[in-house]
Scaffold this motif. Structure first.
Motif, PDB file in Angstrom:
ATOM      1  N   GLN A  99       0.854  -1.179   0.000  1.00 20.64           N
ATOM      2  CA  GLN A  99       0.000   0.000   0.000  1.00 20.64           C
ATOM      3  C   GLN A  99       0.892   1.232   0.000  1.00 20.64           C
ATOM      4  O   GLN A  99       1.689   1.431   0.926  1.00 20.64           O
ATOM      5  CB  GLN A  99      -0.908   0.020   1.224  1.00 20.64           C
ATOM      6  CG  GLN A  99      -2.108  -0.902   1.104  1.00 20.64           C
ATOM      7  CD  GLN A  99      -2.959  -0.834   2.350  1.00 20.64           C
ATOM      8  OE1 GLN A  99      -2.576  -1.364   3.385  1.00 20.64           O
ATOM      9  NE2 GLN A  99      -4.088  -0.185   2.250  1.00 20.64           N
ATOM     10  N   TYR A 103      -2.201   5.831   0.553  1.00 20.91           N
ATOM     11  CA  TYR A 103      -3.391   4.977   0.680  1.00 20.91           C
ATOM     12  C   TYR A 103      -3.545   4.431   2.099  1.00 20.91           C
ATOM     13  O   TYR A 103      -4.280   3.478   2.320  1.00 20.91           O
ATOM     14  CB  TYR A 103      -3.312   3.802  -0.309  1.00 20.91           C
ATOM     15  CG  TYR A 103      -3.566   4.202  -1.748  1.00 20.91           C
ATOM     16  CD1 TYR A 103      -4.828   4.068  -2.316  1.00 20.91           C
ATOM     17  CD2 TYR A 103      -2.547   4.731  -2.539  1.00 20.91           C
ATOM     18  CE1 TYR A 103      -5.065   4.436  -3.636  1.00 20.91           C
ATOM     19  CE2 TYR A 103      -2.771   5.110  -3.847  1.00 20.91           C
ATOM     20  CZ  TYR A 103      -4.029   4.956  -4.386  1.00 20.91           C
ATOM     21  OH  TYR A 103      -4.264   5.329  -5.700  1.00 20.91           O
ATOM     22  N   TYR A 111     -11.103   6.656  -8.382  1.00 17.64           N
ATOM     23  CA  TYR A 111     -10.045   6.723  -9.394  1.00 17.64           C
ATOM     24  C   TYR A 111     -10.433   7.630 -10.558  1.00 17.64           C
ATOM     25  O   TYR A 111      -9.658   8.458 -11.002  1.00 17.64           O
ATOM     26  CB  TYR A 111      -9.729   5.316  -9.887  1.00 17.64           C
ATOM     27  CG  TYR A 111      -8.487   5.246 -10.738  1.00 17.64           C
ATOM     28  CD1 TYR A 111      -7.221   5.396 -10.174  1.00 17.64           C
ATOM     29  CD2 TYR A 111      -8.577   5.047 -12.113  1.00 17.64           C
ATOM     30  CE1 TYR A 111      -6.074   5.342 -10.954  1.00 17.64           C
ATOM     31  CE2 TYR A 111      -7.427   4.994 -12.897  1.00 17.64           C
ATOM     32  CZ  TYR A 111      -6.189   5.135 -12.317  1.00 17.64           C
ATOM     33  OH  TYR A 111      -5.067   5.098 -13.098  1.00 17.64           O
ATOM     34  N   LEU A 123      -7.273  -0.344  -0.455  1.00 24.94           N
ATOM     35  CA  LEU A 123      -6.654  -0.490  -1.769  1.00 24.94           C
ATOM     36  C   LEU A 123      -5.154  -0.741  -1.645  1.00 24.94           C
ATOM     37  O   LEU A 123      -4.509  -0.274  -0.716  1.00 24.94           O
ATOM     38  CB  LEU A 123      -6.902   0.766  -2.604  1.00 24.94           C
ATOM     39  CG  LEU A 123      -8.361   1.241  -2.686  1.00 24.94           C
ATOM     40  CD1 LEU A 123      -8.441   2.524  -3.499  1.00 24.94           C
ATOM     41  CD2 LEU A 123      -9.266   0.161  -3.269  1.00 24.94           C
ATOM     42  N   TYR A 124      -4.602  -1.502  -2.596  1.00 24.05           N
ATOM     43  CA  TYR A 124      -3.155  -1.744  -2.616  1.00 24.05           C
ATOM     44  C   TYR A 124      -2.660  -1.813  -4.051  1.00 24.05           C
ATOM     45  O   TYR A 124      -3.458  -1.865  -5.002  1.00 24.05           O
ATOM     46  CB  TYR A 124      -2.802  -3.030  -1.853  1.00 24.05           C
ATOM     47  CG  TYR A 124      -3.215  -4.308  -2.540  1.00 24.05           C
ATOM     48  CD1 TYR A 124      -2.316  -5.006  -3.354  1.00 24.05           C
ATOM     49  CD2 TYR A 124      -4.487  -4.838  -2.370  1.00 24.05           C
ATOM     50  CE1 TYR A 124      -2.679  -6.189  -3.980  1.00 24.05           C
ATOM     51  CE2 TYR A 124      -4.865  -6.018  -2.995  1.00 24.05           C
ATOM     52  CZ  TYR A 124      -3.958  -6.688  -3.792  1.00 24.05           C
ATOM     53  OH  TYR A 124      -4.326  -7.864  -4.426  1.00 24.05           O
ATOM     54  N   GLN A 125      -1.325  -1.846  -4.203  1.00 25.19           N
ATOM     55  CA  GLN A 125      -0.703  -1.820  -5.516  1.00 25.19           C
ATOM     56  C   GLN A 125       0.211  -3.043  -5.686  1.00 25.19           C
ATOM     57  O   GLN A 125       0.911  -3.438  -4.748  1.00 25.19           O
ATOM     58  CB  GLN A 125       0.118  -0.536  -5.709  1.00 25.19           C
ATOM     59  CG  GLN A 125      -0.709   0.732  -5.718  1.00 25.19           C
ATOM     60  CD  GLN A 125      -1.219   1.143  -4.339  1.00 25.19           C
ATOM     61  OE1 GLN A 125      -0.487   1.045  -3.363  1.00 25.19           O
ATOM     62  NE2 GLN A 125      -2.461   1.579  -4.256  1.00 25.19           N
ATOM     63  N   TYR A 161       2.177  -0.585 -12.226  1.00 24.41           N
ATOM     64  CA  TYR A 161       1.484  -1.419 -11.244  1.00 24.41           C
ATOM     65  C   TYR A 161       0.008  -1.564 -11.601  1.00 24.41           C
ATOM     66  O   TYR A 161      -0.533  -0.845 -12.444  1.00 24.41           O
ATOM     67  CB  TYR A 161       1.634  -0.831  -9.840  1.00 24.41           C
ATOM     68  CG  TYR A 161       1.085   0.566  -9.690  1.00 24.41           C
ATOM     69  CD1 TYR A 161      -0.237   0.780  -9.327  1.00 24.41           C
ATOM     70  CD2 TYR A 161       1.896   1.676  -9.911  1.00 24.41           C
ATOM     71  CE1 TYR A 161      -0.755   2.062  -9.196  1.00 24.41           C
ATOM     72  CE2 TYR A 161       1.408   2.954  -9.778  1.00 24.41           C
ATOM     73  CZ  TYR A 161       0.082   3.143  -9.419  1.00 24.41           C
ATOM     74  OH  TYR A 161      -0.413   4.414  -9.299  1.00 24.41           O
ATOM     75  N   GLY A 163      -3.738  -1.732  -9.502  1.00 21.34           N
ATOM     76  CA  GLY A 163      -4.328  -1.441  -8.207  1.00 21.34           C
ATOM     77  C   GLY A 163      -5.517  -2.338  -7.927  1.00 21.34           C
ATOM     78  O   GLY A 163      -6.371  -2.542  -8.803  1.00 21.34           O
ATOM     79  N   ARG A 171      -9.945  -4.680  -9.559  1.00 18.15           N
ATOM     80  CA  ARG A 171      -9.080  -3.530  -9.767  1.00 18.15           C
ATOM     81  C   ARG A 171      -9.862  -2.240  -9.537  1.00 18.15           C
ATOM     82  O   ARG A 171     -11.000  -2.100  -9.994  1.00 18.15           O
ATOM     83  CB  ARG A 171      -8.504  -3.548 -11.185  1.00 18.15           C
ATOM     84  CG  ARG A 171      -7.452  -4.624 -11.385  1.00 18.15           C
ATOM     85  CD  ARG A 171      -6.752  -4.483 -12.718  1.00 18.15           C
ATOM     86  NE  ARG A 171      -6.001  -3.226 -12.821  1.00 18.15           N
ATOM     87  CZ  ARG A 171      -5.222  -2.927 -13.843  1.00 18.15           C
ATOM     88  NH1 ARG A 171      -5.102  -3.773 -14.865  1.00 18.15           N
ATOM     89  NH2 ARG A 171      -4.570  -1.772 -13.883  1.00 18.15           N
ATOM     90  N   ASP A 173      -8.336   0.693 -10.420  1.00 15.06           N
ATOM     91  CA  ASP A 173      -7.892   1.552 -11.524  1.00 15.06           C
ATOM     92  C   ASP A 173      -8.406   0.970 -12.854  1.00 15.06           C
ATOM     93  O   ASP A 173      -7.635   0.663 -13.757  1.00 15.06           O
ATOM     94  CB  ASP A 173      -6.371   1.690 -11.528  1.00 15.06           C
ATOM     95  CG  ASP A 173      -5.658   0.337 -11.485  1.00 15.06           C
ATOM     96  OD1 ASP A 173      -6.309  -0.691 -11.257  1.00 15.06           O
ATOM     97  OD2 ASP A 173      -4.427   0.314 -11.697  1.00 15.06           O
TER      98      ASP A 173
END
Length: 199
Positions: A99, A103, A111, A123-125, A161, A163, A171, A173
């Motif tokens: 993250q 975030y 987004y 949320l994370y990447q 990346y 998301g 996702r 994004d």
């Protein structure tokens, strides 16, 4: 500079006993993160260092924090190799599932105007980064074969990346792009390395 002085400098460099240190970052070991490397002397004032940074945490204080990084430094010491102040250039690459710092809060995040609204902390990447930057530090002797290396480095981070939402697995994004991209100037290296001379 004359040819004789150039030859003399080369002879002096070749006469230097090349040292090799193995090192580990004392700041990260207590929390289960490995940051270790090797630093090798090229000549009287220059060294090269290769290191790895491994953070295996799928969750650290509730945040995704898996990072696998490899990096290389070229260092110039103002006094002599492994002694006192130095500056250097660095290139590193990383694979991560984490993250990003922006975030960590629970603020509502959207987004695009057409995207669902989520809490940022959900949320994370998942992606890759390339880093190009500079390193500066100070290294000194603790005892005959032991050194301490205090350093900090930063520069440009170029990332690709995807998301995701932690619970839903979708996702966030979702604007049709395969990868999201970002570029920023950040500090990405630093700590307190304890070094042991192998030769």
């Amino acid at each position: 500079m004359t040819m004789a002085s150039i030859i003399n400098a080369q002879i002096q460099d070749s006469a230097v006993s090349k040292k090799l240190y193995v090192k580990a970052n004392a700041l990260f070991l207590p929390i289960g993160i490995l940051n270790a490397g090797l630093e090798y002397q090229i000549n009287k004032k220059m060294t090269v260092q290769g290191d790895v940074f491994i953070s295996p945490w799928k969750s650290f204080m509730g945040k995704y924090a898996q990072i696998y990084m490899i990096g290389f430094d070229g260092r110039y010491y103002f006094d002599e190799a492994f002694k006192h102040w130095y500056v250097g250039a660095n290139i590193s690459a990383a694979r991560y599932i984490l993250q990003k710092y922006n975030y960590w809060s629970d603020k509502p995040t959207q987004y695009t105007p057409e995207s669902p609204i989520y809490a940022a902390s959900d949320l994370y990447q998942n992606g890759y980064s390339l880093f190009l930057g500079v390193t500066a530090g100070y290294q000194f002797e603790l005892s005959k074969n032991w050194n301490m290396d205090l350093y900090l480095g930063g520069g440009t981070a170029q990332s690709i990346y995807k998301g995701y939402h932690k619970e839903l697995g979708v996702r966030y994004d979702n604007d049709g792009r395969r990868w999201d991209k970002s570029g920023e100037i950040i500090p990405y290296r630093g700590g307190v390395m304890i070094s042991y001379k192998l030769k």
